[in-house]
Design a protein around this motif. Structure first.
Motif, PDB file in Angstrom:
ATOM      1  N   GLU A 152      43.932  52.674  53.446  1.00 39.85           N
ATOM      2  CA  GLU A 152      43.169  51.824  54.453  1.00 39.85           C
ATOM      3  C   GLU A 152      41.975  51.227  53.539  1.00 39.85           C
ATOM      4  O   GLU A 152      41.075  50.560  54.022  1.00 39.85           O
ATOM      5  CB  GLU A 152      42.517  52.651  55.545  1.00 39.85           C
ATOM      6  CG  GLU A 152      43.632  53.053  56.521  1.00 39.85           C
ATOM      7  CD  GLU A 152      43.412  54.125  57.493  1.00 39.85           C
ATOM      8  OE1 GLU A 152      41.819  54.363  57.334  1.00 39.85           O
ATOM      9  OE2 GLU A 152      44.021  54.511  58.214  1.00 39.85           O
ATOM     10  N   ASP A 153      41.976  51.306  52.126  1.00 34.81           N
ATOM     11  CA  ASP A 153      41.001  50.540  51.302  1.00 34.81           C
ATOM     12  C   ASP A 153      41.480  49.361  50.772  1.00 34.81           C
ATOM     13  O   ASP A 153      42.924  49.101  50.990  1.00 34.81           O
ATOM     14  CB  ASP A 153      40.905  51.550  49.935  1.00 34.81           C
ATOM     15  CG  ASP A 153      39.846  52.755  50.429  1.00 34.81           C
ATOM     16  OD1 ASP A 153      39.750  52.806  51.641  1.00 34.81           O
ATOM     17  OD2 ASP A 153      39.961  53.636  49.524  1.00 34.81           O
ATOM     18  N   ALA A 154      40.626  48.559  50.268  1.00 35.32           N
ATOM     19  CA  ALA A 154      41.183  47.140  49.710  1.00 35.32           C
ATOM     20  C   ALA A 154      39.932  46.720  48.900  1.00 35.32           C
ATOM     21  O   ALA A 154      38.729  47.154  48.920  1.00 35.32           O
ATOM     22  CB  ALA A 154      41.436  46.226  50.628  1.00 35.32           C
ATOM     23  N   PHE A 155      40.417  45.741  47.655  1.00 33.12           N
ATOM     24  CA  PHE A 155      39.536  45.530  46.779  1.00 33.12           C
ATOM     25  C   PHE A 155      39.712  43.789  46.482  1.00 33.12           C
ATOM     26  O   PHE A 155      40.980  43.461  46.862  1.00 33.12           O
ATOM     27  CB  PHE A 155      39.523  46.266  45.542  1.00 33.12           C
ATOM     28  CG  PHE A 155      40.774  46.178  44.827  1.00 33.12           C
ATOM     29  CD1 PHE A 155      40.953  45.258  43.846  1.00 33.12           C
ATOM     30  CD2 PHE A 155      41.735  47.347  44.870  1.00 33.12           C
ATOM     31  CE1 PHE A 155      42.217  45.133  43.234  1.00 33.12           C
ATOM     32  CE2 PHE A 155      42.636  47.348  44.285  1.00 33.12           C
ATOM     33  CZ  PHE A 155      43.105  46.201  43.314  1.00 33.12           C
ATOM     34  N   GLY A 156      38.846  43.359  45.873  1.00 37.07           N
ATOM     35  CA  GLY A 156      38.890  42.116  45.380  1.00 37.07           C
ATOM     36  C   GLY A 156      37.896  41.629  44.117  1.00 37.07           C
ATOM     37  O   GLY A 156      37.051  42.432  44.113  1.00 37.07           O
ATOM     38  N   LEU A 157      38.817  41.233  42.965  1.00 37.76           N
ATOM     39  CA  LEU A 157      38.128  41.152  41.736  1.00 37.76           C
ATOM     40  C   LEU A 157      38.000  39.589  41.517  1.00 37.76           C
ATOM     41  O   LEU A 157      38.692  38.648  42.015  1.00 37.76           O
ATOM     42  CB  LEU A 157      38.904  41.711  40.965  1.00 37.76           C
ATOM     43  CG  LEU A 157      39.321  43.340  40.758  1.00 37.76           C
ATOM     44  CD1 LEU A 157      40.280  43.533  39.916  1.00 37.76           C
ATOM     45  CD2 LEU A 157      38.113  43.920  40.879  1.00 37.76           C
ATOM     46  N   GLY A 158      37.334  39.103  40.507  1.00 39.75           N
ATOM     47  CA  GLY A 158      37.205  37.671  40.195  1.00 39.75           C
ATOM     48  C   GLY A 158      36.075  37.315  39.060  1.00 39.75           C
ATOM     49  O   GLY A 158      35.363  38.211  38.755  1.00 39.75           O
ATOM     50  N   CYS A 159      36.366  36.422  38.227  1.00 41.33           N
ATOM     51  CA  CYS A 159      35.631  35.739  37.466  1.00 41.33           C
ATOM     52  C   CYS A 159      35.190  34.410  37.598  1.00 41.33           C
ATOM     53  O   CYS A 159      35.796  33.561  37.930  1.00 41.33           O
ATOM     54  CB  CYS A 159      36.147  35.881  35.938  1.00 41.33           C
ATOM     55  SG  CYS A 159      36.375  37.561  35.376  1.00 41.33           S
ATOM     56  N   ALA A 160      34.079  33.927  37.375  1.00 44.71           N
ATOM     57  CA  ALA A 160      33.448  32.898  37.804  1.00 44.71           C
ATOM     58  C   ALA A 160      32.388  32.178  36.808  1.00 44.71           C
ATOM     59  O   ALA A 160      31.671  32.809  35.886  1.00 44.71           O
ATOM     60  CB  ALA A 160      32.496  32.679  39.010  1.00 44.71           C
ATOM     61  N   THR A 161      32.827  30.838  36.567  1.00 49.12           N
ATOM     62  CA  THR A 161      31.889  30.185  35.407  1.00 49.12           C
ATOM     63  C   THR A 161      30.615  29.666  36.050  1.00 49.12           C
ATOM     64  O   THR A 161      30.547  28.661  36.998  1.00 49.12           O
ATOM     65  CB  THR A 161      32.763  29.133  34.812  1.00 49.12           C
ATOM     66  OG1 THR A 161      34.025  29.448  34.369  1.00 49.12           O
ATOM     67  CG2 THR A 161      31.646  28.451  33.753  1.00 49.12           C
ATOM     68  N   LEU A 162      29.398  29.930  35.810  1.00 46.04           N
ATOM     69  CA  LEU A 162      28.034  29.830  36.047  1.00 46.04           C
ATOM     70  C   LEU A 162      27.960  28.155  35.577  1.00 46.04           C
ATOM     71  O   LEU A 162      28.585  27.763  34.611  1.00 46.04           O
ATOM     72  CB  LEU A 162      27.044  30.491  35.680  1.00 46.04           C
ATOM     73  CG  LEU A 162      27.361  32.041  36.371  1.00 46.04           C
ATOM     74  CD1 LEU A 162      26.248  32.970  35.999  1.00 46.04           C
ATOM     75  CD2 LEU A 162      27.528  32.110  37.697  1.00 46.04           C
ATOM     76  N   PRO A 163      26.853  27.709  36.158  1.00 47.66           N
ATOM     77  CA  PRO A 163      26.400  26.082  35.738  1.00 47.66           C
ATOM     78  C   PRO A 163      26.104  26.116  34.288  1.00 47.66           C
ATOM     79  O   PRO A 163      26.311  25.214  33.554  1.00 47.66           O
ATOM     80  CB  PRO A 163      25.464  25.868  36.604  1.00 47.66           C
ATOM     81  CG  PRO A 163      25.480  26.544  37.742  1.00 47.66           C
ATOM     82  CD  PRO A 163      26.433  27.942  37.445  1.00 47.66           C
ATOM     83  N   ASP A 164      25.518  27.151  33.679  1.00 47.80           N
ATOM     84  CA  ASP A 164      25.276  27.332  32.359  1.00 47.80           C
ATOM     85  C   ASP A 164      26.372  27.495  31.240  1.00 47.80           C
ATOM     86  O   ASP A 164      26.078  27.622  30.141  1.00 47.80           O
ATOM     87  CB  ASP A 164      23.975  28.151  31.993  1.00 47.80           C
ATOM     88  CG  ASP A 164      24.291  29.734  32.391  1.00 47.80           C
ATOM     89  OD1 ASP A 164      25.596  29.945  32.934  1.00 47.80           O
ATOM     90  OD2 ASP A 164      23.428  30.395  32.283  1.00 47.80           O
ATOM     91  N   GLY A 165      27.521  27.517  31.855  1.00 48.35           N
ATOM     92  CA  GLY A 165      28.590  27.942  30.890  1.00 48.35           C
ATOM     93  C   GLY A 165      28.863  29.416  30.948  1.00 48.35           C
ATOM     94  O   GLY A 165      29.999  30.005  30.497  1.00 48.35           O
ATOM     95  N   SER A 166      27.881  30.379  31.164  1.00 47.58           N
ATOM     96  CA  SER A 166      28.174  31.710  31.079  1.00 47.58           C
ATOM     97  C   SER A 166      29.045  32.586  32.203  1.00 47.58           C
ATOM     98  O   SER A 166      29.802  31.592  33.198  1.00 47.58           O
ATOM     99  CB  SER A 166      26.834  32.338  31.165  1.00 47.58           C
ATOM    100  OG  SER A 166      26.178  32.318  32.334  1.00 47.58           O
ATOM    101  N   THR A 167      29.474  33.789  31.946  1.00 48.01           N
ATOM    102  CA  THR A 167      30.512  34.062  32.961  1.00 48.01           C
ATOM    103  C   THR A 167      29.722  34.961  33.889  1.00 48.01           C
ATOM    104  O   THR A 167      28.766  35.798  33.515  1.00 48.01           O
ATOM    105  CB  THR A 167      31.548  34.939  32.279  1.00 48.01           C
ATOM    106  OG1 THR A 167      32.236  33.623  31.282  1.00 48.01           O
ATOM    107  CG2 THR A 167      32.563  35.607  33.243  1.00 48.01           C
TER     108      THR A 167
END
Length: 426
Positions: free
Chosen positions: A175-190
């Protein structure tokens, strides 16, 4: 003239086992008429269920040699009875049907596909026999083996963050779940993120609730962070979005529900973390947790969240110390969750600026029940967790399973700081 009664040669009464004299015509103990004893048969039995066997005059058991095996007589479909070897301990030989080398299985041998046609390409194949097609009910059409549910064990690795979720050893589903992700910020960092949700088992459809919440929160973060939204604000908004997603499940028609409509609405807890090059943001509702473990293990670890639970309330009010509160059977009763039945949505968020590299552990109580204190979590976390997040998540889940696995177990591992180059979204 009356003829004399034949004298018995029995040493004991056939009725009560009383010792006899050779001249006795009646048993002195029970009155048994010894003249009625039939003559002993000429053959000898091969089994004595009470352990008694004929005795020779010298008192030694008179056992015949084992008879040679006889061919079957009568119905050829019936297995012949064959004599087993004489037991050296008891001297008693037991006759029984011969046993086949292999017994027929109740279902087809899962190692052999037999004449079953090969499943079409792309069709799910049985995990047991690797040959049978899996039907719509989750069973193999060849060997009958029930297939594991897709969510029984889940792993996901996107480089700078990884997560593992397992059903555990006592629950019938995960009954557990997870979500992962990577996003690029406006300054180019992660920015790297992880969301972990734990379905409330006493509610309706807890597995659907956790899945809906983890997806909604992850998607909200991945949409807001590239736009320049501050990570702490983005986390708050993501929790609100997750709450709306879980609430929507309660609004579905009753016919689409797993249980009757009068039961508790779908519900879950949520905990998440966002890691950037210099900032760590956490958010939560419920009793799932975030831990901070420095790469330099000489520095102290820390727990970054406070449970929405009965035990935490008792400690905060000064009514109990932590050991007493968490020893109480009411300790894990939660006071905050996502769902239409929640008293009031109160997203908790906090931001930190660590001054050294470390590892962020985001987990459900299925893990922290077996490593509750931050120091305990640091001891279980592998020393190379910052470079091997997936391996570390597996180790942590294994620790919970080795401890008993009483609950679903889910953990995400994020190294801090985030990678310097933008990695996009995943």
């Amino acid at each position: 003239m009356m003829s004399q009664m034949p004298q018995t040669a029995l040493s004991r009464c056939p009725s009560c086992e009383e010792p006899l004299e050779s001249s006795d015509r009646f048993c002195g103990a029970c009155g048994y008429d010894l003249s009625a004893v039939p003559a002993p048969p000429g053959d000898h039995p091969t089994i004595a269920m009470n352990g008694a066997v004929p005795l020779r005059p010298d008192g030694v058991p008179d056992m015949p040699p084992a008879a040679p095996r006889q061919p079957p007589v009568g119905d050829a479909s019936q297995p012949p009875f064959t004599g087993s070897p004489v037991s050296p301990a008891s001297g008693v030989r037991f006759d029984r049907p011969s046993e086949p080398d292999d017994y027929p299985l109740q279902a087809p041998d899962p190692r052999v596909a037999g004449d079953a046609p090969a499943p079409a390409e792309g069709t799910p194949v049985c995990v047991a026999c690797r040959a049978g097609r899996v039907d719509n009910d989750g069973y193999c059409e060849n060997c009958g083996h029930a297939q594991p549910r897709e969510r029984d064990h889940m792993e996901h690795d996107i480089g700078p963050v990884a997560a593992v979720s397992d059903r555990g050893l006592r629950h019938h589903r995960n009954e557990d779940a997870f979500g992962l992700g990577c996003a690029t910020l406006p300054d180019g960092s992660t920015a790297v993120l992880a969301i972990v949700c734990d379905g409330v088992s006493s509610a309706t459809r807890p597995d659907d609730a956790s899945l809906a919440a983890s997806r909604a929160a992850s998607e909200a973060l991945l949409a807001a962070l590239p736009l320049g939204t501050h990570p702490q604000q983005a986390m708050h908004d993501a929790i609100v979005a997750a709450s709306h997603a879980v609430n929507a499940l309660a609004e579905e028609p009753a016919t689409a529900r797993e249980h009757a409509p009068h039961q508790n609405a779908p519900a879950c807890t949520l905990v998440g973390a966002v890691v950037t090059s210099g900032l760590l943001v956490v958010g939560w509702v419920g009793d799932s947790r975030v831990y901070w473990v420095p790469v330099d293990r000489t520095a102290p670890p820390a727990r970054l969240t406070e449970d929405d639970s009965w035990a935490a309330q008792m400690v905060a009010a000064g009514l109990m110390n932590e050991a007493e509160a968490y020893a109480d059977e009411r300790a894990h009763a939660i006071t905050g969750w996502l769902g239409a039945d929640a008293y009031e949505l109160e997203p908790h968020t906090a931001s930190f600026k660590p001054d050294r590299p470390g590892v962020v552990v985001v987990c459900t109580d299925g893990l922290w029940n077996y490593a509750e204190a931050a120091e305990e979590m640091a001891q279980v976390l592998p020393p190379d967790a910052s470079v091997r997040p997936l391996h570390s998540a597996r180790v942590l889940v294994g620790h919970a399973l080795d401890g008993g696995g009483h609950d679903n177990v889910t953990v995400a591992v994020l190294p801090f700081p985030a990678p310097p180059q933008g990695a996009g979204s995943a």
